[in-house]
Design an enzyme around this catalytic site. Structure first.
Site, short mmCIF file in Angstrom:
data_model
loop_
_atom_site.label_atom_id
_atom_site.label_comp_id
_atom_site.label_asym_id
_atom_site.label_seq_id
_atom_site.Cartn_x
_atom_site.Cartn_y
_atom_site.Cartn_z
N HIS A 346 0.84 -1.19 0.00
CA HIS A 346 0.00 0.00 0.00
C HIS A 346 0.88 1.24 0.00
O HIS A 346 2.06 1.18 0.39
CB HIS A 346 -0.92 0.00 1.22
CG HIS A 346 -1.99 -1.04 1.13
ND1 HIS A 346 -2.53 -1.68 2.23
CD2 HIS A 346 -2.64 -1.57 0.06
CE1 HIS A 346 -3.45 -2.53 1.85
NE2 HIS A 346 -3.53 -2.49 0.54
N GLY A 393 -3.60 -1.99 -7.34
CA GLY A 393 -4.50 -2.74 -6.46
C GLY A 393 -5.95 -2.32 -6.53
O GLY A 393 -6.84 -3.16 -6.77
N ASP A 398 -4.95 -6.67 -7.27
CA ASP A 398 -4.95 -7.72 -6.24
C ASP A 398 -5.72 -8.95 -6.74
O ASP A 398 -5.33 -10.09 -6.48
CB ASP A 398 -5.59 -7.20 -4.96
CG ASP A 398 -4.77 -6.10 -4.31
OD1 ASP A 398 -3.58 -5.96 -4.68
OD2 ASP A 398 -5.29 -5.38 -3.44
N ASP A 418 -1.17 -1.64 4.83
CA ASP A 418 -1.32 -0.45 5.69
C ASP A 418 -2.51 -0.71 6.62
O ASP A 418 -3.67 -0.69 6.19
CB ASP A 418 -1.58 0.78 4.83
CG ASP A 418 -1.84 2.04 5.66
OD1 ASP A 418 -1.75 1.95 6.92
OD2 ASP A 418 -2.13 3.09 5.07
N HIS A 425 -10.72 -0.86 -1.85
CA HIS A 425 -10.74 -2.23 -2.38
C HIS A 425 -10.46 -3.23 -1.26
O HIS A 425 -9.79 -4.25 -1.48
CB HIS A 425 -9.71 -2.37 -3.50
CG HIS A 425 -8.30 -2.09 -3.07
ND1 HIS A 425 -7.91 -0.95 -2.42
CD2 HIS A 425 -7.17 -2.84 -3.19
CE1 HIS A 425 -6.61 -0.99 -2.18
NE2 HIS A 425 -6.13 -2.13 -2.63
N ASP A 428 -11.02 -6.78 -2.03
CA ASP A 428 -9.97 -7.44 -2.85
C ASP A 428 -8.79 -7.87 -1.98
O ASP A 428 -8.20 -8.93 -2.21
CB ASP A 428 -9.48 -6.48 -3.93
CG ASP A 428 -10.56 -6.16 -4.96
OD1 ASP A 428 -11.63 -6.78 -4.87
OD2 ASP A 428 -10.32 -5.30 -5.82
N ARG A 434 -7.37 -14.51 1.50
CA ARG A 434 -8.12 -15.75 1.56
C ARG A 434 -7.61 -16.78 0.54
O ARG A 434 -7.45 -17.95 0.86
CB ARG A 434 -9.60 -15.46 1.30
CG ARG A 434 -10.46 -16.71 1.22
CD ARG A 434 -11.89 -16.38 0.83
NE ARG A 434 -12.63 -17.61 0.53
CZ ARG A 434 -12.58 -18.24 -0.64
NH1 ARG A 434 -11.83 -17.74 -1.62
NH2 ARG A 434 -13.26 -19.35 -0.83
#
Length: 577
Positions: A346, A393, A398, A418, A425, A428, A434
């Site tokens: 980030h 991102g 992402d 961050d 997002h 995302d 995950r």
């Protein structure tokens, strides 16, 4: 430069050892066949005669006059077995190496020593021999005793083989494929761990080079001299490593799992298994036995490193080894990885990411990188090549990386998150985390964890083998993923067979006594909730459902039951409209 005087000493090349029908032939036939020594040594002797080398035969005999010391078990066994009996076919020098007129045949000796009781010492001095090649039987018997006695005579205090202690310093070279023992393991153990303490070891090919050249540097050092023949199991291991582009010294340090500088057989076997180095040509027990000099079940890691490095020159000269494999194993990164490594940060974490990458530039310059747009542009300032650049991102980058992970193309993700800022997002980001869990991909989301992950990838056998794509235990489906896939396969099979499934969510246990529901509704009468809204999923007992429906009806909400079942233990989904 003055001409070097060379000699070839042939020890016990007699029918008892060399020829079928000899009482000891079966004992040494394995090594004879592996080394092709009965073809190579006669050719070497012929070349030696052409080049003016001194050819010396030293046969052993037994008869009733032999006096054996109590501790000389070798001669005692020869006598008891009636081996090498004087005047017999068994004691005769083998046909392939019959002495010629210019050869020297030492008086038939009645001891395992080629020096004691013979004129060998004086013969070497008289002919001013500079280089002595030794071939014959046995590597752990008469060959070893000969080099030990010669070493002691020149550098030690042993005057028993040379009463004036004037045996001139000579270069002694034992021929690895011109000698034999009762097994390959014993033979290689002697050539690798014992004999090099007293002299050089080389192949017959090297000896032929030295016969032609008058250059003491034809075998410049002991490491170079360890030019083993193709049957050498350690050489086969080194070739297998090179074919996988695996470097030697860095690779072998993964053996020492507990950091004590020693390796046991279990570690050694796991090490070969991790890197898919087990095959019909590579016998881990034999290799370990060769390296385990004292037989205590442990080997110093440095011994393994030195043994592999000692084969490098020999492997480079092997015509069957691909040149590009050798170059890549030596010069390219020690990460011949088919995978991508992902770097994402980030905006507020980009300075930390840049510092981290700079501190580990030797690692990241040797892997294939996939990054999001803005992170990739920042990394290029460090001179790094980005293999795969995806979108930023918030613009779907992402998700693109997540897709690559799902396809099995990424082995590690470094995502500096961050934690103190909101992100448009966020879904995302969570999805990327995950999918790493689903696919069992290594994931680091802060500098400390990232540093530990880099160390693992570089220094642990697990991490390194995962990076190289040779660890069959990496990225295996977890039990929950396996369970999900099995249930999905069952659903697909049932649907294909025309069956109707009451259970909508196969992950929820069938024996649950709760009924799940989903309700949607709009409450126009409520002043603070005039827009439609979706309620969260909840659970209730089956006997509560009629009361729930009636209560909702009384409030003016029209309910439609799309799927319901009153079977005991089933799940009931209610769709409220």
């Amino acid at each position: 430069m003055s001409k070097l005087n060379k000699a070839i000493l042939l020890i016990d090349f007699q029918n008892e050892f060399t020829t079928k029908g000899g009482k000891l032939h079966e004992n040494v036939s394995e090594v004879i066949q592996n080394t092709c020594m009965m073809e190579k040594v006669p050719d070497l002797v012929d070349l030696g005669r052409e080049c003016g080398a001194t050819i010396i035969h030293s046969p052993i005999v037994t008869d009733e006059d032999v006096v054996v010391d109590e501790d000389d078990t070798v001669m005692s066994n020869l006598l008891k077995g009636k081996m090498f009996e004087k005047g017999s076919w068994n004691a005769k020098i083998t046909k392939e190496l019959e002495p010629e007129a210019t050869d020297y045949v030492l008086k038939e000796r009645k001891t395992t020593s080629v020096f004691k009781g013979t004129v060998l010492s004086s013969l070497l001095k008289r002919n001013k021999i500079d280089v002595l090649f030794i071939a014959g039987f046995l590597t752990d018997g008469c060959i070893l005793q000969a080099v030990q006695e010669a070493y002691d005579a020149v550098y030690g205090d042993d005057t028993s083989i040379d009463d004036k202690n004037e045996l001139r310093p000579i270069q002694i070279v034992v021929l690895s494929d011109g000698t034999a023992a009762y097994s390959t393991k014993i033979h290689m153990n002697m050539l690798t761990n014992v004999i090099p303490e007293f002299c050089d070891v080389a192949t017959v090919d090297y000896a032929e080079e030295m016969l032609i050249k008058d250059d003491m540097d034809a075998i410049p050092n002991r490491q170079r001299a360890l030019g083993f023949s193709i049957f050498d199991p350690i050489k086969k291991l080194r070739i297998a490593m090179i074919e996988k582009w695996l470097p030697g010294e860095r690779f072998v340090r993964f053996l020492d799992t507990d950091g004590d500088g020693m390796v046991d057989y279990e570690d050694f076997y796991d090490f070969l298994k991790h890197f898919n180095l087990l095959s019909d040509d590579i016998d881990p027990k034999m290799i370990f036995g060769i390296l385990d000099l004292d037989g205590d079940g442990e080997i110093p890691t440095q011994v393994v490193v030195d043994s592999l490095k000692a084969r490098d020159d020999d492997v480079e000269e092997d015509p069957d080894v691909d040149r590009m494999d050798i170059i890549k194993a030596k010069e390219l990164p020690p990460f011949p990885s088919p995978f991508l490594v992902s770097l994402v940060a980030h905006n507020n974490m980009k300075p930390s990411m840049m510092k981290f990458v700079k501190d580990n530039i030797t690692f990241f310059s040797r892997v294939k990188l996939v990054t999001t747009g803005s992170t990739g542009r920042a990394l290029k300032s460090l001179g790094l090549k980005v293999e795969h650049l995806v979108a930023s991102g918030p613009l779907g980058g992402d998700q693109e990386i997540g897709g690559l992970i799902a396809q099995g193309k990424v082995c590690a993700v470094f995502f500096f998150v961050d934690p103190l800022s909101a992100h448009p997002h966020a879904a995302d980001i969570g999805a990327l985390n995950r999918i790493c869990c689903v696919c069992d991909v290594m994931f680091a989301n802060n500098p400390s964890t990232a540093t530990a992950l880099v160390y693992s990838l570089e220094n642990s056998s697990f991490g390194y083998s995962c990076l190289c794509g040779v660890n069959p235990q990496y990225q295996l489906d977890s039990s929950i993923v396996v369970k999900y896939k099995d249930s999905q396969n069952k659903v697909i099979a049932d649907v294909s067979a025309g069956k109707n499934n009451d259970v909508v969510n196969p992950i929820i246990p069938k024996d649950s006594k709760a009924a799940s529901f989903r309700a949607r509704g709009s409450h126009k009468a409520s002043s603070h909730a005039r827009s439609s809204r979706r309620s969260s999923v909840g659970f209730m007992e089956e006997n509560e459902i009629p009361e729930f429906i009636e209560r909702k009806a009384n409030t003016g909400v029209r309910n439609s039951i799309l799927k319901a079942s009153t079977k005991s233990g089933s799940h009931i989904w209610l769709d409220g409209i």
